[in-house]
Design a protein around this motif. Structure first.
Motif, PDB file in Angstrom:
ATOM      1  N   TYR A  41      32.732  44.214  49.776  1.00 39.25           N
ATOM      2  CA  TYR A  41      33.346  42.991  49.904  1.00 39.25           C
ATOM      3  C   TYR A  41      34.854  42.851  49.885  1.00 39.25           C
ATOM      4  O   TYR A  41      35.326  43.793  49.421  1.00 39.25           O
ATOM      5  CB  TYR A  41      33.189  42.020  48.367  1.00 39.25           C
ATOM      6  N   THR A  42      35.494  41.793  50.471  1.00 40.37           N
ATOM      7  CA  THR A  42      36.827  41.679  50.692  1.00 40.37           C
ATOM      8  C   THR A  42      37.309  40.594  50.292  1.00 40.37           C
ATOM      9  O   THR A  42      36.800  39.522  50.303  1.00 40.37           O
ATOM     10  CB  THR A  42      37.189  41.869  52.383  1.00 40.37           C
ATOM     11  N   GLU A  43      38.789  40.509  50.197  1.00 39.76           N
ATOM     12  CA  GLU A  43      39.546  39.185  49.284  1.00 39.76           C
ATOM     13  C   GLU A  43      40.528  39.162  50.587  1.00 39.76           C
ATOM     14  O   GLU A  43      41.240  40.296  50.830  1.00 39.76           O
ATOM     15  CB  GLU A  43      39.585  39.348  48.231  1.00 39.76           C
ATOM     16  N   ARG A  48      39.355  45.301  48.657  1.00 36.65           N
ATOM     17  CA  ARG A  48      38.103  45.672  49.086  1.00 36.65           C
ATOM     18  C   ARG A  48      37.471  46.432  48.008  1.00 36.65           C
ATOM     19  O   ARG A  48      37.931  47.523  47.584  1.00 36.65           O
ATOM     20  CB  ARG A  48      38.461  46.641  50.351  1.00 36.65           C
ATOM     21  N   GLN A  50      33.109  47.113  46.080  1.00 37.17           N
ATOM     22  CA  GLN A  50      31.616  47.086  45.902  1.00 37.17           C
ATOM     23  C   GLN A  50      31.358  46.802  44.428  1.00 37.17           C
ATOM     24  O   GLN A  50      32.299  46.811  43.747  1.00 37.17           O
ATOM     25  CB  GLN A  50      30.971  48.243  46.384  1.00 37.17           C
ATOM     26  N   ARG A  96      33.771  45.250  39.833  1.00 31.26           N
ATOM     27  CA  ARG A  96      34.582  45.541  40.898  1.00 31.26           C
ATOM     28  C   ARG A  96      34.702  47.114  41.030  1.00 31.26           C
ATOM     29  O   ARG A  96      35.574  47.591  40.046  1.00 31.26           O
ATOM     30  CB  ARG A  96      35.819  44.778  41.075  1.00 31.26           C
TER      31      ARG A  96
END
Length: 466
Positions: A41-43, A48, A50, A96
């Protein structure tokens, strides 16, 4: 000293940044294997990561898919993990797990590089000063105060070993890629912890790579495993891949080109260079893995495929045909392949890719060959950090392409041995099993074309000049 009989059944679990790989090994051969993809997942803030629950779910699912009768025979489970993960843990629901590619700490680390401590900390740890490291991430999070002062700073290894042993443990190899571990004294470095404002109780307990522990009974029952299974601490993926190649072929140098790339070598003593910042990580007593990583590998080809092919999935297979339509040197095109910033030897996340000498006379095949040459010319800079290198084991999807494999041998001017055993799952097994005498099939070596290689060495002298 071997901890396992060759006939014992061993389960290797390699938790990477794109998938979890499982290999059941007996008498040096994989008898069952599986790979399961992991979501990343990225924001917008360059985060970055998992998710903890998804990682554990995939690990448990993979083990349960091993046939029941075979599962019961497993005597030991070892864990390999991707380097530089950071799992801030202050509540049971914390999810996260930040990856090496997380770039939130870029600003903080650039400021830190200007201080005298940057040199001192690198020389203590063997870990380059870069946003990828847990050191950088913790420094960033301490400034933003996103997490409480009591936060535990764990990673993938502590997460996995806690689930299987009930204790937050981390091996020396994985720890030596955090930027917090004193390489020579093999302990968390007190000066570095003081600088970050944390203490040892907020980190995992350090153990050697070959340390073994009893499995938690509830975990064994839940997974249909024998309650006598031992859990091996293991090491990090890059170190284990290099070790696997070394133990099976006797070749100390390895080149991996997957999404990113790294050139590594086995060394029996620490090797450090602050100017270029090679990494130097512990593997086991009197054995270290020295090397240099690049952000730009197969991911640059994937980028090119999206740009130049109507069917990106076919681009890789067509690369040889396309590349051979353009001569050595791509009719003068030079490609600086920094599509994803760069690590060694520049350590600059802001670096950008560019073409040089591009004109209206150039064709698509010139540009594509130029991209391939630029990627490998950049790997040549990594090779120069580890000279002398005459032969390397190679692995990664990049080398499934015959054109790229020969191009690598020619540009690097090294012999390349493609081996499927240059993988972390074999490296874990080699930590505890008595391995056969190293050997390699010389017929499988890709050798440099002398004429081509000489031309590339001449080209390399000025390739990256502005």
């Amino acid at each position: 000293m071997s901890n396992m009989d060759n006939h014992d059944v061993f389960l290797s679990i390699d938790v990477g940044t794109t998938s979890v790989k499982f290999g059941v090994i007996q008498t040096h051969e994989i008898i069952w294997e599986k790979a399961i993809q992991l979501a990343t997942y990225t924001e917008e803030n360059a985060a970055r990561f998992q998710l903890r629950s998804e990682i554990l779910e995939v690990v448990f699912r993979g083990i349960r898919e091993i046939p029941s009768a075979l599962r019961k025979k497993i005597k030991m489970i070892g864990f390999s993990v991707a380097m530089h993960s950071c799992f801030p843990f202050d509540k049971d629901h914390q999810e996260r797990v930040f990856l090496w590619s997380d770039a939130q700490a870029s600003e903080a680390i650039e400021a830190f590089k200007q201080t005298e401590k940057a040199t001192a900390f690198y020389l203590k740890t063997g870990t380059p000063i870069h946003p990828m490291t847990p050191f950088a991430k913790i420094m960033h999070f301490q400034k933003t105060q996103e997490f409480s002062p009591e936060t535990k700073w764990y990673g993938l290894k502590e997460l996995l070993l806690h689930m299987f042993t009930g204790r937050h443990l981390i091996d020396f190899s994985t720890a030596s890629a955090t930027g917090l571990f004193n390489l020579l004294e093999r302990c968390w470095d007190q000066e570095i912890l003081n600088y970050l404002g944390i203490n040892e109780t907020q980190l995992g307990k350090l153990v050697d790579t070959t340390a073994t522990f009893n499995i938690q009974r509830k975990t064994a029952v839940e997974l249909g495993l024998s309650e006598d299974v031992k859990i091996l601490a293991g090491a990090s993926d890059g170190c284990l891949a290099t070790y696997a190649g070394y133990k099976t072929t006797g070749i100390p140098h390895s080149l991996t080109v997957g999404t990113s790339a790294a050139l590594r070598k086995i060394s029996h003593k620490p090797v450090l260079d602050f100017k270029q910042q090679n990494f130097c990580y512990y593997l086991q007593e009197d054995m270290y893995v020295v090397g240099a990583p690049s952000n730009n590998g197969g991911n640059v080809l994937e980028w090119a495929a999206q740009l130049f092919s109507d069917k990106p999935e076919d681009f890789f297979e067509q690369l040889e045909t396309i590349g051979k339509r353009s001569p050595l040197g791509a009719n003068g095109i030079r490609f600086f392949p920094y599509v994803f910033g760069e690590r060694a030897p520049f350590w600059d996340m802001t670096m950008q890719a560019s073409f040089k000498n591009l004109t209206a006379t150039h064709r698509k095949e010139d540009i594509i060959r130029g991209i391939a040459e630029g990627i490998i010319m950049n790997l040549r800079l990594l090779k120069c950090m580890l000279n002398p290198v005459q032969i390397v084991t190679i692995n990664g999807g990049f080398f499934q392409n015959i054109f790229l494999k020969q191009l690598t041998a020619d540009i690097l001017d090294v012999e390349c041995l493609l081996t499927d055993k240059n993988e972390p799952i074999y490296g874990l097994y080699a930590l505890v099993a008595a391995t056969p005498k190293p050997q390699h099939n010389t017929e499988k070596i890709t050798r440099p074309n002398v004429k081509q290689s000489i031309a590339y060495q001449k080209l390399a002298e000025t390739y990256f000049e502005d």
